[in-house]
Design an enzyme around this catalytic site. Structure first.
Site, PDB file in Angstrom:
ATOM      1  N   ASP A   1       0.715  -1.207  -0.048  1.00  0.00           N
ATOM      2  CA  ASP A   1      -0.025   0.072  -0.024  1.00  0.00           C
ATOM      3  C   ASP A   1       0.994   1.366  -0.167  1.00  0.00           C
ATOM      4  O   ASP A   1       0.496   2.355  -0.516  1.00  0.00           O
ATOM      5  CB  ASP A   1      -1.047  -0.034   1.137  1.00  0.00           C
ATOM      6  CG  ASP A   1      -2.208  -0.827   0.994  1.00  0.00           C
ATOM      7  OD1 ASP A   1      -2.512  -0.902   0.004  1.00  0.00           O
ATOM      8  OD2 ASP A   1      -2.560  -1.685   2.073  1.00  0.00           O
ATOM      9  N   GLY A   2       1.892   1.338   0.768  1.00  0.00           N
ATOM     10  CA  GLY A   2       2.787   2.409   0.679  1.00  0.00           C
ATOM     11  C   GLY A   2       3.494   2.746  -0.637  1.00  0.00           C
ATOM     12  O   GLY A   2       3.493   3.921  -0.933  1.00  0.00           O
TER      13      GLY A   2
ATOM     14  N   ASN B   1      -4.567   9.623   1.489  1.00  0.00           N
ATOM     15  CA  ASN B   1      -5.149   9.156   2.632  1.00  0.00           C
ATOM     16  C   ASN B   1      -5.600  10.020   3.742  1.00  0.00           C
ATOM     17  O   ASN B   1      -6.717  10.246   3.889  1.00  0.00           O
ATOM     18  CB  ASN B   1      -4.184   7.901   3.275  1.00  0.00           C
ATOM     19  CG  ASN B   1      -4.367   6.740   2.603  1.00  0.00           C
ATOM     20  OD1 ASN B   1      -5.289   6.294   1.781  1.00  0.00           O
ATOM     21  ND2 ASN B   1      -3.387   5.639   3.137  1.00  0.00           N
TER      22      ASN B   1
ATOM     23  N   ALA C   1      -7.343   3.282   7.133  1.00  0.00           N
ATOM     24  CA  ALA C   1      -5.806   3.450   7.260  1.00  0.00           C
ATOM     25  C   ALA C   1      -5.661   3.755   8.886  1.00  0.00           C
ATOM     26  O   ALA C   1      -6.257   3.409   9.676  1.00  0.00           O
ATOM     27  CB  ALA C   1      -4.992   4.086   6.338  1.00  0.00           C
TER      28      ALA C   1
ATOM     29  N   SER D   1      -7.305   3.065  12.780  1.00  0.00           N
ATOM     30  CA  SER D   1      -6.646   2.800  14.039  1.00  0.00           C
ATOM     31  C   SER D   1      -6.841   3.602  15.094  1.00  0.00           C
ATOM     32  O   SER D   1      -6.602   3.358  16.126  1.00  0.00           O
ATOM     33  CB  SER D   1      -5.026   2.743  13.728  1.00  0.00           C
ATOM     34  OG  SER D   1      -4.842   1.510  12.662  1.00  0.00           O
TER      35      SER D   1
END
Length: 255
Positions: free
Chosen positions: A44-45, A114, A156, A160
């Site tokens: 993903d990065g 993001n 993402a 969290s």
């Protein structure tokens, strides 16, 4: 959609680089500016990095997972890539535009696919004043930080931090505190994608804060402004059975 020419790009890992070599031999390779589609190999990065690097080209990007989680990526397979690209569905993403003013008087701009996050730099909790469309909505948030995310980024860092998952196409952003101390029970807000957000850092010399737009960090900020930039559209391709909307929906039922 038909894609005649492909540009492959890979993360600096053995799994991604080996896949790059095999796929280039099988399908050929052209520069990104001449390709019909860009295929990113990594996690993903690296997918985010590829989207940032080629943003100006406005080329569709199809990711294949050679990393770990792979939320923004499709499953990896060497065979049938042309057929998969032809059947892929396109999701249009719009980034967040961050303007950060530092204590030294510098103004820096960055884009985030993001999220944009404000984070304390030292052991001292941050104090942040939050305004929406120029009106102060939270005079003082004492916290480790706060973030604003897009729908694509809501699963993402935002998730969290116990922020809400946002459906694709909902035209909203999530504003989420990170370890809020006061007001302790404030859990954030869901806001229209059209609003402008301002974060003023209180007691910045004693309680320094950094601002991060995806992976662009600006330290010692005193004011951060965030808005969605609809002038930039990022086309991302997904296999029909694993499209981004379905993944975001499924994530809400995952324990």
């Amino acid at each position: 959609m038909a894609f005649g020419s492909i540009c492959f790009t890979a993360a600096a890992t053995s799994a991604a680089e080996e896949a790059l070599e095999r796929l280039c031999q099988r399908y050929g390779q052209v520069p990104a500016d001449r390709a019909d589609v860009i295929v990113a190999l990594g996690g993903d990065g690296f997918m985010l990095e590829t989207m940032h690097r080629h943003m100006a080209l406005k080329k569709p990007i199809y990711g294949m997972n050679r990393g770990t989680v792979g939320f923004l990526l499709n499953a990896y397979a060497e065979h049938g890539l042309e057929e998969r690209l032809a059947k892929a569905t396109c999701v249009q993403l719009f980034p967040l535009a961050m303007t950060a003013l530092t204590s030294q008087g510098d103004t820096l701009h960055a884009l985030a696919i993001n999220e944009v996050s404000m984070l304390r730099q030292t052991r001292q909790a941050a104090k942040i004043r939050i305004s929406v469309d120029g009106k102060i909505r939270l005079p003082e948030l004492i916290c480790d930080g706060a973030l604003v995310c897009t729908s694509a980024g809501s699963t993402a860092y935002n998730l969290s931090a116990h922020g809400p998952i946002l459906p694709m196409g909902s035209n909203v952003m999530a504003l989420t505190p990170i370890s809020a101390f006061r007001p302790r029970r404030w859990r954030g807000a869901v806001l229209s994608h059209q609003v402008s957000l301002d974060f003023d850092i209180i007691e910045g010399e004693k309680r320094p804060v950094s601002a991060v737009a995806d992976y662009t960090e600006v330290r010692d900020v005193i004011r951060v402004s965030v808005r969605e930039d609809r002038s930039i559209m990022l086309p991302v391709l997904f296999d029909p059975e694993h499209n981004l909307e379905e993944r975001i929906l499924s994530e809400q039922f995952t324990g």
